[in-house]
Design a protein around this motif. Structure first.
Motif, PDB file in Angstrom:
ATOM      1  N   LYS A 149       0.860  -1.181   0.000  1.00 51.76           N
ATOM      2  CA  LYS A 149       0.000   0.000   0.000  1.00 51.76           C
ATOM      3  C   LYS A 149       0.892   1.225   0.000  1.00 51.76           C
ATOM      4  N   ALA A 150       0.570   2.186  -0.853  1.00 49.32           N
ATOM      5  CA  ALA A 150       1.352   3.411  -0.902  1.00 49.32           C
ATOM      6  C   ALA A 150       1.222   4.155   0.416  1.00 49.32           C
ATOM      7  N   ALA A 151       2.377   4.506   1.005  1.00 49.17           N
ATOM      8  CA  ALA A 151       2.366   5.185   2.300  1.00 49.17           C
ATOM      9  C   ALA A 151       2.886   6.611   2.201  1.00 49.17           C
ATOM     10  N   GLY A 152       3.402   6.970   1.097  1.00 47.05           N
ATOM     11  CA  GLY A 152       3.965   8.298   0.882  1.00 47.05           C
ATOM     12  C   GLY A 152       4.539   8.377  -0.510  1.00 47.05           C
ATOM     13  N   GLU A 153       5.200   9.472  -0.811  1.00 45.07           N
ATOM     14  CA  GLU A 153       5.707   9.662  -2.176  1.00 45.07           C
ATOM     15  C   GLU A 153       6.701   8.587  -2.578  1.00 45.07           C
ATOM     16  N   ASN A 154       7.563   8.160  -1.649  1.00 47.24           N
ATOM     17  CA  ASN A 154       8.561   7.136  -1.949  1.00 47.24           C
ATOM     18  C   ASN A 154       8.577   6.038  -0.902  1.00 47.24           C
ATOM     19  N   GLU A 155       7.445   5.797  -0.255  1.00 49.27           N
ATOM     20  CA  GLU A 155       7.360   4.765   0.772  1.00 49.27           C
ATOM     21  C   GLU A 155       6.149   3.867   0.521  1.00 49.27           C
ATOM     22  N   ILE A 156       6.280   2.611   0.915  1.00 49.49           N
ATOM     23  CA  ILE A 156       5.164   1.676   0.828  1.00 49.49           C
ATOM     24  C   ILE A 156       5.064   0.882   2.114  1.00 49.49           C
ATOM     25  N   GLU A 157       3.867   0.428   2.408  1.00 49.81           N
ATOM     26  CA  GLU A 157       3.657  -0.540   3.481  1.00 49.81           C
ATOM     27  C   GLU A 157       3.567  -1.922   2.845  1.00 49.81           C
ATOM     28  N   VAL A 158       4.305  -2.872   3.404  1.00 49.76           N
ATOM     29  CA  VAL A 158       4.356  -4.234   2.876  1.00 49.76           C
ATOM     30  C   VAL A 158       3.691  -5.175   3.864  1.00 49.76           C
ATOM     31  N   TYR A 159       2.694  -5.917   3.391  1.00 50.94           N
ATOM     32  CA  TYR A 159       1.978  -6.898   4.209  1.00 50.94           C
ATOM     33  C   TYR A 159       2.299  -8.294   3.667  1.00 50.94           C
ATOM     34  N   THR A 160       2.588  -9.232   4.545  1.00 54.84           N
ATOM     35  CA  THR A 160       2.835 -10.618   4.141  1.00 54.84           C
ATOM     36  C   THR A 160       1.972 -11.550   4.971  1.00 54.84           C
ATOM     37  N   GLU A 161       1.903 -12.805   4.551  1.00 52.77           N
ATOM     38  CA  GLU A 161       1.024 -13.795   5.182  1.00 52.77           C
ATOM     39  C   GLU A 161       1.334 -14.007   6.661  1.00 52.77           C
ATOM     40  N   ASP A 162       2.583 -13.794   7.052  1.00 57.29           N
ATOM     41  CA  ASP A 162       2.950 -14.061   8.446  1.00 57.29           C
ATOM     42  C   ASP A 162       2.456 -12.977   9.399  1.00 57.29           C
ATOM     43  N   GLY A 163       1.734 -11.978   8.864  1.00 55.91           N
ATOM     44  CA  GLY A 163       1.112 -10.967   9.714  1.00 55.91           C
ATOM     45  C   GLY A 163       1.958  -9.717   9.858  1.00 55.91           C
ATOM     46  N   GLY A 164       1.291  -8.642  10.279  1.00 56.82           N
ATOM     47  CA  GLY A 164       2.012  -7.393  10.492  1.00 56.82           C
ATOM     48  C   GLY A 164       2.324  -6.676   9.187  1.00 56.82           C
ATOM     49  N   ALA A 165       2.903  -5.513   9.321  1.00 60.79           N
ATOM     50  CA  ALA A 165       3.277  -4.709   8.162  1.00 60.79           C
ATOM     51  C   ALA A 165       4.538  -3.937   8.487  1.00 60.79           C
ATOM     52  N   LYS A 166       5.286  -3.615   7.468  1.00 55.76           N
ATOM     53  CA  LYS A 166       6.469  -2.774   7.658  1.00 55.76           C
ATOM     54  C   LYS A 166       6.539  -1.748   6.549  1.00 55.76           C
ATOM     55  N   THR A 167       7.089  -0.614   6.895  1.00 56.31           N
ATOM     56  CA  THR A 167       7.196   0.481   5.940  1.00 56.31           C
ATOM     57  C   THR A 167       8.600   0.495   5.347  1.00 56.31           C
ATOM     58  N   LEU A 168       8.644   0.546   4.027  1.00 58.34           N
ATOM     59  CA  LEU A 168       9.927   0.551   3.318  1.00 58.34           C
ATOM     60  C   LEU A 168       9.968   1.717   2.341  1.00 58.34           C
ATOM     61  N   CYS A 169      11.166   2.211   2.092  1.00 58.32           N
ATOM     62  CA  CYS A 169      11.334   3.196   1.026  1.00 58.32           C
ATOM     63  C   CYS A 169      11.606   2.451  -0.278  1.00 58.32           C
ATOM     64  N   LEU A 170      11.536   3.164  -1.391  1.00 61.18           N
ATOM     65  CA  LEU A 170      11.703   2.519  -2.699  1.00 61.18           C
ATOM     66  C   LEU A 170      13.051   1.818  -2.824  1.00 61.18           C
ATOM     67  N   ASP A 171      14.076   2.372  -2.194  1.00 63.46           N
ATOM     68  CA  ASP A 171      15.397   1.755  -2.285  1.00 63.46           C
ATOM     69  C   ASP A 171      15.447   0.370  -1.642  1.00 63.46           C
ATOM     70  N   GLU A 172      14.527   0.097  -0.726  1.00 66.76           N
ATOM     71  CA  GLU A 172      14.500  -1.177  -0.021  1.00 66.76           C
ATOM     72  C   GLU A 172      13.513  -2.177  -0.612  1.00 66.76           C
ATOM     73  N   ILE A 173      12.751  -1.731  -1.613  1.00 68.42           N
ATOM     74  CA  ILE A 173      11.656  -2.554  -2.106  1.00 68.42           C
ATOM     75  C   ILE A 173      12.127  -3.816  -2.819  1.00 68.42           C
ATOM     76  N   LYS A 174      13.283  -3.746  -3.491  1.00 70.76           N
ATOM     77  CA  LYS A 174      13.757  -4.899  -4.259  1.00 70.76           C
ATOM     78  C   LYS A 174      13.964  -6.107  -3.361  1.00 70.76           C
ATOM     79  N   GLU A 175      14.543  -5.873  -2.197  1.00 69.85           N
ATOM     80  CA  GLU A 175      14.760  -6.985  -1.251  1.00 69.85           C
ATOM     81  C   GLU A 175      13.450  -7.550  -0.756  1.00 69.85           C
ATOM     82  N   ALA A 176      12.467  -6.681  -0.504  1.00 70.66           N
ATOM     83  CA  ALA A 176      11.162  -7.137  -0.010  1.00 70.66           C
ATOM     84  C   ALA A 176      10.451  -8.004  -1.034  1.00 70.66           C
ATOM     85  N   MET A 177      10.574  -7.655  -2.299  1.00 67.25           N
ATOM     86  CA  MET A 177       9.874  -8.389  -3.362  1.00 67.25           C
ATOM     87  C   MET A 177      10.455  -9.784  -3.562  1.00 67.25           C
ATOM     88  N   THR A 178      11.652 -10.041  -3.125  1.00 66.77           N
ATOM     89  CA  THR A 178      12.300 -11.347  -3.331  1.00 66.77           C
ATOM     90  C   THR A 178      12.265 -12.202  -2.076  1.00 66.77           C
TER      91      THR A 178
END
Length: 418
Positions: free
Chosen positions: A388-417
Motif C-alpha cells: 500500500k502506498a504510504a507516501g511519495e517514496n514509501e510503501i507498506e508491505v503486508y505478508t502472510e505471516d502478519g504485520g506490516a512494515k514500511t519501506l522506502c523505494l530503495d528497499e523494495i527490491k529486497e522485499a519483493m524477493t
C-alpha cells in the motif's frame, strides 16, 4: 443438434492463462538460445498464395493446407510451415551478406485428418542457416536444437541423425528404378531387410553393396555405425554422405553433447525434400517427435536463387506436453505483489507505476482497503505480498505471516524477493 458456438473446430484448442504462461515461458527460453548464437528474428505472413506450396520443393502437401480465396478469386492458404515462407523471402528479396542466420517463433496450420491425434494449429520455434553448406553448419543446427530443448526444461531426449544421400548413393550404385527405390525406402522404415533382399537380388551389381543396403534398417547406434556402413566399393555419393555425417557427429562430440545423439542411417522420411543431414528429436511420454530438421539445398532455388540451407523446427506444443507428462517444472512469472488501490488511488497509481518501471509485476486490487482480504486475493494470484502506498517514496508491505512494515523505494527490491 450440436451448437457449434460453444466448441472449437477440429484440431485446435484453447490455452487458458496458466497454460499460456507455461507455453510463452518455453518460447522465450528457446528464442533466447537462438539469439545467443546470432540468429535474427524474421516474420512472414500467416497466409500465402497456394502457389508457393504447389510449385516449390517444399515439405508440405497442398492437400493438407487450409485454403480460402481473396477478393480476386485467387487461392490462398494458411501457412503449412514457416520454412517455405522464409525460402520465398530468401529467393525474392533478401540481399544481405550470407550466411544468413534467421529464427522464428510462429504458428503453422495443417489439416491432419479427423482420425489424427496431431493438432491442425501448432507453434514452431526454428532456425534457418542459409548460405553455408559445411558440416559445421549442419552440426550447429543440431547443437542449437539440443541446447534449446535443454533450456526449455527437457533433459531426457534423443536426437536421431541420418544422411539421406547415403541411401540415394546406394540406390544409384545398384541402379534401382523409381518403383523399387520407393519400395525399399518404405521397407527400411519398417526394418524389413528380408523383403529388401528379395527386391535387390534381380539387380546385377556388387554383392557387397546389396548386402549393405539390406543392413540399412539396422545401421543405428553410436560411432560404430560408421564402420558398419563403410565399404571399399562405395560410390562417391554415399562415401561423401558418410564422411559428412562423421564430421557432424565429431563436432557434436567436441561440444560434449554426444549423449543426446544417436546415428540412424535408416531414417529416410521426406527424402525428396532433404538433401543431406536429417534429424529428429524424441522423448518419452510423447507420441510424436518434439523437433526435426535437416539440410534442404534445393528449396530456395525454386524461388529463383540457389542457396544451401539447413534448419530445425521445434514443436513448442509438444515440448509443453512432454514437460507436463514428465512432471518437469515449468517456471512462470506471476505478480510480484498486489497493490491496494482503494484508500488513495492517485498515490497508489503513481507508486505502482514507479514499481513497474523498476521491472516488477504489480496487480491492482480495488475491492477493499482491508489487508487481510487483499492477502486472500493475492494468494489466489500465487503471490503472498500485498503493498500500500504510504507516501511519495514509501510503501507498506503486508505478508502472510502478519504485520506490516514500511519501506522506502530503495528497499523494495529486497522485499519483493522474500
Amino acid at each position: 443438434m450440436l451448437n457449434l458456438k460453444y466448441h472449437t473446430p477440429e484440431g485446435v484448442m484453447d490455452y487458458l492463462p496458466h497454460e499460456c504462461m507455461a507455453k510463452q515461458s518455453i518460447e522465450n527460453k528457446i528464442a533466447q538460445v537462438f539469439a545467443s548464437y546470432g540468429y535474427k528474428t524474421i516474420q512472414t505472413p500467416a497466409f500465402e498464395y497456394i502457389d508457393i506450396y504447389s510449385e516449390s520443393a517444399g515439405d508440405v502437401s497442398p492437400q493438407k493446407l487450409f485454403k480460402f480465396f481473396d477478393a480476386q478469386g485467387r487461392t490462398l492458404a494458411l501457412r503449412g510451415d514457416i520454412t517455405t515462407s522464409i525460402a520465398r523471402v530468401m529467393g525474392t528479396k533478401y540481399n544481405e551478406p550470407l550466411p544468413a542466420r534467421l529464427c522464428y517463433v510462429a504458428d503453422a496450420f495443417r489439416y491432419n485428418g479427423s482420425a489424427s491425434a496431431q493438432s491442425s494449429e501448432f507453434t514452431q520455434a526454428g532456425i534457418e542457416l542459409i548460405g553455408d553448406s559445411s558440416s559445421e553448419a549442419d552440426a550447429e543446427a543440431i547443437v542449437i536444437a539440443i541446447n534449446a530443448l535443454l533450456s526449455a526444461g527437457l533433459d531426457e531426449f534423443q536426437i536421431d541423425i541420418g544422411q539421406v544421400e547415403f541411401f540415394k548413393g546406394l540406390a544409384e550404385q545398384i541402379g534401382l528404378d523409381d518403383e523399387d527405390f520407393e519400395k525399399i525406402r518404405t521397407m527400411i522404415d519398417f526394418k524389413d531387410s528380408f523383403s529388401i533382399e528379395k527386391v535387390v537380388e534381380k539387380y546385377d551389381t556388387q554383392s557387397e553393396i546389396k548386402q549393405l543396403l539390406c543392413r540399412m534398417p539396422y545401421l543405428f547406434g553410436g560411432a560404430e555405425v560408421f564402420d558398419k556402413a563403410n565399404a571399399p566399393s562405395l560410390n562417391k555419393r554415399s562415401a561423401a554422405a558418410l564422411e559428412n555425417l562423421k564430421n557432424v557427429y565429431s563436432i557434436i562430440c567436441e561440444c560434449g553433447l554426444e549423449k543426446y545423439v544417436s546415428i540412424d542411417l535408416g531414417m529416410l522420411q521426406s527424402i525428396d525434400y532433404y538433401t543431406g543431414v536429417i534429424f529428429k528429436g524424441v522423448t518419452y511420454d510423447v507420441g510424436f517427435s518434439v523437433c526435426g530438421g535437416g539440410r534442404y539445398d534445393s528449396l530456395i532455388g525454386s524461388f529463383g536463387k540457389d542457396m544451401s540451407a539447413v534448419g530445425i523446427a521445434i514443436g513448442v506444443n509438444r515440448v509443453l506436453s512432454a514437460l507436463i507428462r514428465q512432471e518437469k517444472p515449468i517456471k512462470t512469472k506471476n505478480a510480484d505483489a498486489v497493490i491496494m488501490m482503494k484508500h488513495d488511488i492517485s498515490n497508489a497509481y503513481m507508486m505502482a507505476t514507479k514499481l513497474r518501471k523498476m521491472g516488477f509485476i504489480i496487480e491492482n486490487y480495488y475491492e477493499s482497503d482491508d489487508a487481510k482480504k487483499a492477502l486472500l486475493f493475492a494468494k489466489e494470484r500465487k503471490t503472498d505480498i500485498v503493498i500500500k502506498a504510504a507516501g511519495e517514496n514509501e510503501i507498506e508491505v503486508y505478508t502472510e505471516d502478519g504485520g506490516a512494515k514500511t519501506l522506502c523505494l530503495d528497499e523494495i527490491k529486497e522485499a519483493m524477493t522474500l
